[in-house]
Motif scaffolding. Structure first.
Motif, PDB file in Angstrom:
ATOM      1  N   MET A 769       0.803  -1.224   0.000  1.00  0.00           N
ATOM      2  CA  MET A 769       0.000   0.000   0.000  1.00  0.00           C
ATOM      3  C   MET A 769       0.838   1.278   0.000  1.00  0.00           C
ATOM      4  SD  MET A 769      -3.079  -0.994   2.628  1.00  0.00           S
ATOM      5  CE  MET A 769      -4.035  -2.486   2.453  1.00  0.00           C
ATOM      6  N   GLY A 770       2.135   1.149   0.360  1.00  0.00           N
ATOM      7  CA  GLY A 770       2.994   2.322   0.386  1.00  0.00           C
ATOM      8  C   GLY A 770       2.696   3.268   1.530  1.00  0.00           C
ATOM      9  N   VAL A 771       2.028   2.762   2.572  1.00  0.00           N
ATOM     10  CA  VAL A 771       1.650   3.576   3.740  1.00  0.00           C
ATOM     11  C   VAL A 771       2.140   2.837   4.985  1.00  0.00           C
ATOM     12  CG1 VAL A 771      -0.264   4.602   5.041  1.00  0.00           C
ATOM     13  CG2 VAL A 771      -0.368   4.470   2.540  1.00  0.00           C
ATOM     14  N   LYS A 772       2.533   3.609   5.985  1.00  0.00           N
ATOM     15  CA  LYS A 772       2.964   2.995   7.233  1.00  0.00           C
ATOM     16  C   LYS A 772       1.823   2.200   7.861  1.00  0.00           C
ATOM     17  CE  LYS A 772       6.633   6.203   8.623  1.00  0.00           C
ATOM     18  NZ  LYS A 772       7.106   7.129   9.683  1.00  0.00           N
ATOM     19  N   ALA A 773       2.162   1.071   8.457  1.00  0.00           N
ATOM     20  CA  ALA A 773       1.143   0.234   9.073  1.00  0.00           C
ATOM     21  C   ALA A 773       0.609   0.888  10.334  1.00  0.00           C
ATOM     22  CB  ALA A 773       1.703  -1.145   9.389  1.00  0.00           C
ATOM     23  N   GLY A 774       1.478   1.490  11.120  1.00  0.00           N
ATOM     24  CA  GLY A 774       1.046   2.172  12.341  1.00  0.00           C
ATOM     25  C   GLY A 774       1.331   1.364  13.586  1.00  0.00           C
ATOM     26  N   LYS A 775       1.717   2.117  14.659  1.00  0.00           N
ATOM     27  CA  LYS A 775       2.001   1.483  15.938  1.00  0.00           C
ATOM     28  C   LYS A 775       0.955   1.861  16.967  1.00  0.00           C
ATOM     29  CE  LYS A 775       7.009   1.356  15.215  1.00  0.00           C
ATOM     30  NZ  LYS A 775       8.338   1.760  15.754  1.00  0.00           N
ATOM     31  N   LYS A 776       0.774   1.008  17.943  1.00  0.00           N
ATOM     32  CA  LYS A 776      -0.205   1.271  18.981  1.00  0.00           C
ATOM     33  C   LYS A 776       0.394   2.235  20.002  1.00  0.00           C
ATOM     34  CE  LYS A 776      -3.087  -1.888  20.297  1.00  0.00           C
ATOM     35  NZ  LYS A 776      -3.741  -3.078  20.922  1.00  0.00           N
ATOM     36  N   LEU A 777      -0.381   3.272  20.328  1.00  0.00           N
ATOM     37  CA  LEU A 777       0.059   4.294  21.274  1.00  0.00           C
ATOM     38  C   LEU A 777      -0.245   3.862  22.704  1.00  0.00           C
ATOM     39  CD1 LEU A 777      -1.277   7.388  19.300  1.00  0.00           C
ATOM     40  CD2 LEU A 777       1.052   6.462  19.291  1.00  0.00           C
ATOM     41  N   SER A 779      -2.261   5.130  24.591  1.00  0.00           N
ATOM     42  CA  SER A 779      -3.711   5.212  24.821  1.00  0.00           C
ATOM     43  C   SER A 779      -4.438   3.946  24.404  1.00  0.00           C
ATOM     44  CB  SER A 779      -4.288   6.403  24.040  1.00  0.00           C
ATOM     45  OG  SER A 779      -4.089   6.201  22.643  1.00  0.00           O
ATOM     46  N   GLY A 780      -3.735   3.068  23.699  1.00  0.00           N
ATOM     47  CA  GLY A 780      -4.363   1.837  23.230  1.00  0.00           C
ATOM     48  C   GLY A 780      -4.869   1.935  21.818  1.00  0.00           C
ATOM     49  N   HIS A 781      -4.742   3.141  21.227  1.00  0.00           N
ATOM     50  CA  HIS A 781      -5.176   3.336  19.845  1.00  0.00           C
ATOM     51  C   HIS A 781      -3.963   3.411  18.939  1.00  0.00           C
ATOM     52  CE1 HIS A 781      -9.321   3.954  21.123  1.00  0.00           C
ATOM     53  NE2 HIS A 781      -8.864   4.787  22.073  1.00  0.00           N
ATOM     54  N   TYR A 782      -4.211   3.272  17.607  1.00  0.00           N
ATOM     55  CA  TYR A 782      -3.121   3.296  16.645  1.00  0.00           C
ATOM     56  C   TYR A 782      -2.888   4.720  16.142  1.00  0.00           C
ATOM     57  CZ  TYR A 782      -3.221  -1.777  16.581  1.00  0.00           C
ATOM     58  OH  TYR A 782      -3.140  -3.102  16.952  1.00  0.00           O
ATOM     59  N   GLN A 783      -1.667   4.933  15.643  1.00  0.00           N
ATOM     60  CA  GLN A 783      -1.292   6.238  15.110  1.00  0.00           C
ATOM     61  C   GLN A 783      -2.250   6.663  14.009  1.00  0.00           C
ATOM     62  OE1 GLN A 783       2.660   4.941  13.944  1.00  0.00           O
ATOM     63  NE2 GLN A 783       3.610   6.366  15.399  1.00  0.00           N
ATOM     64  N   ALA A 784      -2.536   7.943  13.965  1.00  0.00           N
ATOM     65  CA  ALA A 784      -3.385   8.491  12.905  1.00  0.00           C
ATOM     66  C   ALA A 784      -2.618   8.495  11.593  1.00  0.00           C
ATOM     67  CB  ALA A 784      -3.838   9.896  13.274  1.00  0.00           C
ATOM     68  N   ASN A 785      -3.359   8.507  10.506  1.00  0.00           N
ATOM     69  CA  ASN A 785      -2.793   8.553   9.157  1.00  0.00           C
ATOM     70  C   ASN A 785      -1.909   7.332   8.850  1.00  0.00           C
ATOM     71  OD1 ASN A 785      -4.033  11.063   8.611  1.00  0.00           O
ATOM     72  ND2 ASN A 785      -2.358  12.128   9.677  1.00  0.00           N
ATOM     73  N   THR A 786      -2.210   6.237   9.485  1.00  0.00           N
ATOM     74  CA  THR A 786      -1.562   4.967   9.168  1.00  0.00           C
ATOM     75  C   THR A 786      -2.642   3.957   8.783  1.00  0.00           C
ATOM     76  OG1 THR A 786      -1.689   4.164  11.445  1.00  0.00           O
ATOM     77  CG2 THR A 786       0.299   5.415  10.825  1.00  0.00           C
ATOM     78  N   ILE A 787      -2.221   2.844   8.304  1.00  0.00           N
ATOM     79  CA  ILE A 787      -3.204   1.834   7.868  1.00  0.00           C
ATOM     80  C   ILE A 787      -4.052   1.383   9.046  1.00  0.00           C
ATOM     81  CG2 ILE A 787      -3.483  -0.488   6.903  1.00  0.00           C
ATOM     82  CD1 ILE A 787      -0.874  -0.035   5.352  1.00  0.00           C
ATOM     83  N   PHE A 788      -3.401   1.011  10.155  1.00  0.00           N
ATOM     84  CA  PHE A 788      -4.167   0.546  11.302  1.00  0.00           C
ATOM     85  C   PHE A 788      -4.993   1.666  11.913  1.00  0.00           C
ATOM     86  CE2 PHE A 788      -0.849  -3.011  12.172  1.00  0.00           C
ATOM     87  CZ  PHE A 788      -1.424  -3.762  11.163  1.00  0.00           C
ATOM     88  N   GLY A 789      -4.441   2.901  11.854  1.00  0.00           N
ATOM     89  CA  GLY A 789      -5.216   4.045  12.335  1.00  0.00           C
ATOM     90  C   GLY A 789      -6.479   4.237  11.525  1.00  0.00           C
TER      91      GLY A 789
END
Length: 824
Positions: A769-777, A779-789
């Motif tokens: 997808m060419g987009v970062k997958a995202g890490k869990k913060l 707060s328990g939520h994933y980074q914004a503007n990422t795939i998981f977010g």
């Protein structure tokens, strides 16, 4: 969105795509002396098991050899028996003879090897000697005089008896005459009228003719009736005298020949002291004395001559040798390629009586391969033995009890079976079955007593570790095969290329195939192409030509597939980007020939309750492994996102244009990527194809057929024109399995094609997808503007749409409910 470029650390280098063998390895020198067992490589475990089974001669230690075809099971067994030269128990001959007390139960005689044929010859000579001497004895003057005295004596007594009776009859004008009724002749009283004798029943005619008066006839009849009882007494006494004469003649004959029989057979007893021989010879002596007429040279009866069937009465004294080991020096090793009941256990032949009937006797008993291998080894194919009617049960029973019975099995195409039951034979044959692991598993699980009679399992591996020592031995075996098959000399490049294909067959850089039947085929075909080109040596070019030629012969299905991709019948994109659409990879074929092709997989997402519809399963086209893979995807999504937000969506996964059964979980990463793309609406690059299994924790797991899958997508991209953007993503564990063709390695080296290795779902998503997958913060939520977010964001939106506000308020913690009310 946090866009990124593919990481160079995940991109494989050309040297990662295949193992390059050192050409110097082809210079291995052959040793002048080679034990057969040394030419069997890569089967150390199986050889140890075979050694135990071959040398441990105890009941039940028969051997079952498992492994794929072409791994050298049959060759190994033969060479091991040649090399080990195991000690055999003493070899014996076996013969059946007539049981004079019960002809349906022939007697078994067991001799040391080579003695059965001597016993048979000596027995034949003894019978011929007895026959000759009996004839001479009966023709001798003393015997003839004694016999004549007996006959004269009884004739005198009989004449007196009949003479006294006839005198009485004469006084009453009666006489005794012989009449024939049918085929029977018996004495009858006649009336004498004048000088003629008339039957008493015809006297009424003489009354009519007035030759006799009626009163005279009645008087004669009264006397006739009176003499009838006396006639029966006289006849009975005469019959008794006749039997006494026969008995005394028989006693005379027996006394005359008994010494001859005794001397002749006693010589056999002293020469052959095997168990049962003396008892049998005593039975022979008794039978000869009770049937002396057979030895008196009597001619065939008229009935026998008319029927054309002359019975050989001396056949009863024959010796039927069913196994002669006089020329057997080593342990017998019998390979039974057609294990029918008769071939294994023997048979009882039948003879025609000339009028449509059939009979059998002990001379028709024939041995099978089980007996011929007695004391040695019998090699069978397990599947053949199990599939032949009645063979498997009989084989189990024989090995379990250690005794073999030769029986006549009834067939609808033959006469009725014989009632003969020959004496059982003690069996010391060690049976070696060759079969697949599946066959062994089925028999071991479901067949009673199987594990008691096949205690040794020798498993042949289809692959061996690649190390310097093993490669050296492999090359040595390869060179010996080339010499044995009388092929042209293989140069170093050809040897190296054969090693490469050996590794390719087992899909591993670190292993080589032990299915030498494949290697023999490859070398023979390479030799053919070298000869066809008029070359003196076989080179790498000829080996490659042989491999590709074999693939082409089996490649009609692959060609048809390629044509459908080329004309657009099968829809696959190798450029651009699309949401919810991805290129998976599938393998078609079998373990000998397989090829890979891309397949389009799509996903759609809608509001729902968190279920994923596997369209193939609903259509009955999904195997159990693929069904499991889809369930694992559900578990992965729940573990990744379901802890904070209920999964309020329904998804549908489809293998587009797939009309056959789909199985395996190698498309799990493909389906996850398509599903997340459909949910986030982030497009997937169509220039990539991906394969890999996934567990619930998001780890990428290895798959099979990696070489075929990579080459399948490469071939399609090459047909459409390589731009340098195309590539394949594989599990990192499969890097060690890569043995790609030189063309693919060259394309990667020239940066026209790429291969990536991944270990986590996140890596696949970022590449595709060419987009970062995202890490869990924290707060328990994933980074914004990422795939998981984005996934988390979409899940929240779906949850709001499918859940009333009151229910939504109950789903969040108390501390956050005020904020929800303010937003309203």
């Amino acid at each position: 969105m946090a866009y990124l470029k593919p990481s160079r650390q995940k991109k494989l280098l050309p040297e990662d795509l295949k193992y390059i063998f050192n050409p110097d390895i082809a210079n291995v020198e052959l040793t002048s002396i080679q034990k057969p067992i040394l030419s069997i490589i890569g089967q150390e475990r199986a050889i140890k098991a075979l050694s135990l089974g071959v040398e441990l001669r105890k009941q039940g230690y028969n051997i079952f050899i498992t492994g794929l075809s072409g791994t050298g099971k049959f060759t190994t067994v033969q060479k091991m028996l040649e090399t080990l030269q195991p000690e055999c128990s003493m070899m014996y001959d076996y013969a059946y003879v007539n049981n004079f007390e019960d002809e349906d139960r022939p007697i078994l005689l067991k001799f040391k090897a080579g003695k059965a044929i001597k016993f048979k010859k000596d027995m034949l000579r003894s019978i011929e000697f007895i026959k000759t001497q009996v004839a001479k004895t009966f023709e001798s003057e003393p015997f003839s005089k004694n016999k004549e005295k007996l006959i004269t004596k009884y004739h005198t007594v009989q004449s007196k008896l009949m003479g006294a009776f006839e005198e009485k009859l004469t006084k009453d004008s009666l006489t005794l005459a012989q009449i024939q009724e049918g085929e029977t002749v018996h004495p009858e009283i006649f009336a004498v009228v004048g000088e003629k004798a008339f039957p008493v029943q015809s006297l009424n005619e003489l009354v009519t003719e007035k030759v006799l008066t009626k009163k005279r006839v009645e008087n004669i009849k009264k006397k006739y009736i009176g003499y009838q009882s006396e006639l029966r007494k006289v006849f009975k006494e005469g019959f008794k005298l006749n039997n006494q004469l026969k008995d005394e003649i028989e006693t005379l004959e027996q006394g005359a020949v008994k010494k001859i029989v005794t001397l002749s057979l006693n010589e056999l007893k002293s020469k052959f002291r095997e168990k049962g021989v003396s008892v049998y010879l005593n039975m022979v002596a008794n039978d000869i004395l009770n049937n002396i007429e057979i030895f008196n040279g009597e001619k065939p009866s008229e009935e026998e001559l008319e029927s054309g069937l002359i019975i050989d009465y001396l056949k009863e004294y024959e010796v039927n040798i069913i196994l002669d080991n006089s020329k057997q020096k080593d342990c017998p090793v019998i390979v039974e390629t057609s294990p029918t009941y008769q071939n294994l256990f023997g048979s009882i032949e039948k003879y025609s009586d000339g009028s449509g009937g059939w009979f059998s006797d002990f001379t028709g008993i024939k041995a099978g391969s089980l007996l011929r291998a007695n004391g040695g080894y019998l090699i069978l194919n397990a599947a053949d033995a199990y599939s032949e009617p009645e063979v498997w049960k009989a084989l189990k029973r024989t090995l379990y009890y250690g005794k073999m019975e030769i029986q006549d099995k009834h067939s609808s195409y033959q006469a009725s079976p014989s009632v003969m039951k020959p004496e059982p034979i003690k069996l010391e044959t060690k049976v070696i079955l060759l079969g697949s692991s599946y066959t062994y598993s089925v028999l071991s699980t479901y067949e009673d007593d199987f594990n008691k009679i096949f205690k040794v399992k020798a498993e042949f591996d289809s692959e061996m570790k690649r190390n310097d020592r093993n490669v050296e031995k492999y090359v040595e075996v390869l060179k010996r095969l080339i010499i044995k098959e009388k092929l042209k000399e293989f140069d170093s490049s050809a040897i190296v290329k054969v090693l490469e294909y050996s590794a390719r067959y087992v899909e591993s850089k670190n292993k080589l195939t032990t299915r030498f039947s494949y290697i023999i085929d490859l070398t023979q075909e390479a030799n053919y192409w070298a000869s066809d080109g008029g070359e003196e040596f076989v080179t790498a070019y000829h080996v490659t030509q042989a491999y590709e030629s074999a693939r082409e012969r089996h490649g009609l299905y692959e060609t048809k597939f390629s044509e459908m991709f080329d004309d657009g019948t099968m829809m696959i994109d190798v450029s651009g980007s699309r949401v919810g659409q991805i290129n998976g990879l599938a393998v078609y074929g079998d373990d000998r020939y397989a090829f890979g092709k891309p397949t389009r997989i799509t996903a759609t997402v809608a509001l729902g309750n968190g279920s994923i519809i596997n369209v193939e399963r609903e259509a009955g086209l999904s195997g159990s492994s693929h069904n499991k893979g889809v369930l694992v995807i559900t578990g992965y999504l729940k573990g990744k996102f379901g802890k904070n937000i209920p999964l309020s969506f329904n998804a549908s996964l489809v293998f587009e244009q797939g009309y056959g059964l789909i199985d395996g979980d190698s498309a799990s990463i493909t389906e996850i990527t398509a599903l997340l793309s459909a949910m986030t609406e982030i497009p997937i690059k169509q220039s990539f194809a991906i394969t890999g299994s996934v567990n619930q924790k998001g780890d990428i797991q290895p798959i099979g057929g990696v070489n075929e899958k990579v080459e399948g997508f490469y071939d399609l991209c090459k047909t459409r024109g390589l731009t340098g953007k195309e590539g394949v993503i594989i599990p990192i564990q499969n890097v060690q399995d890569l043995m790609l063709k030189d063309e693919v390695v060259k394309a990667v080296k020239e940066k026209k094609f790429s291969i990536y290795a991944i270990s986590k779902v996140e890596e696949a998503l970022e590449l595709l997808m060419g987009v970062k997958a995202g890490k869990k913060l924290a707060s328990g939520h994933y980074q914004a503007n990422t795939i998981f977010g984005e996934v988390e964001k979409r899940l929240k939106e779906m949850r709001r749409k499918v859940t009333p506000a009151k229910q939504l308020q109950n789903d969040v913690p108390n501390s956050k409910r005020k904020n929800i009310k303010r937003k309203k």
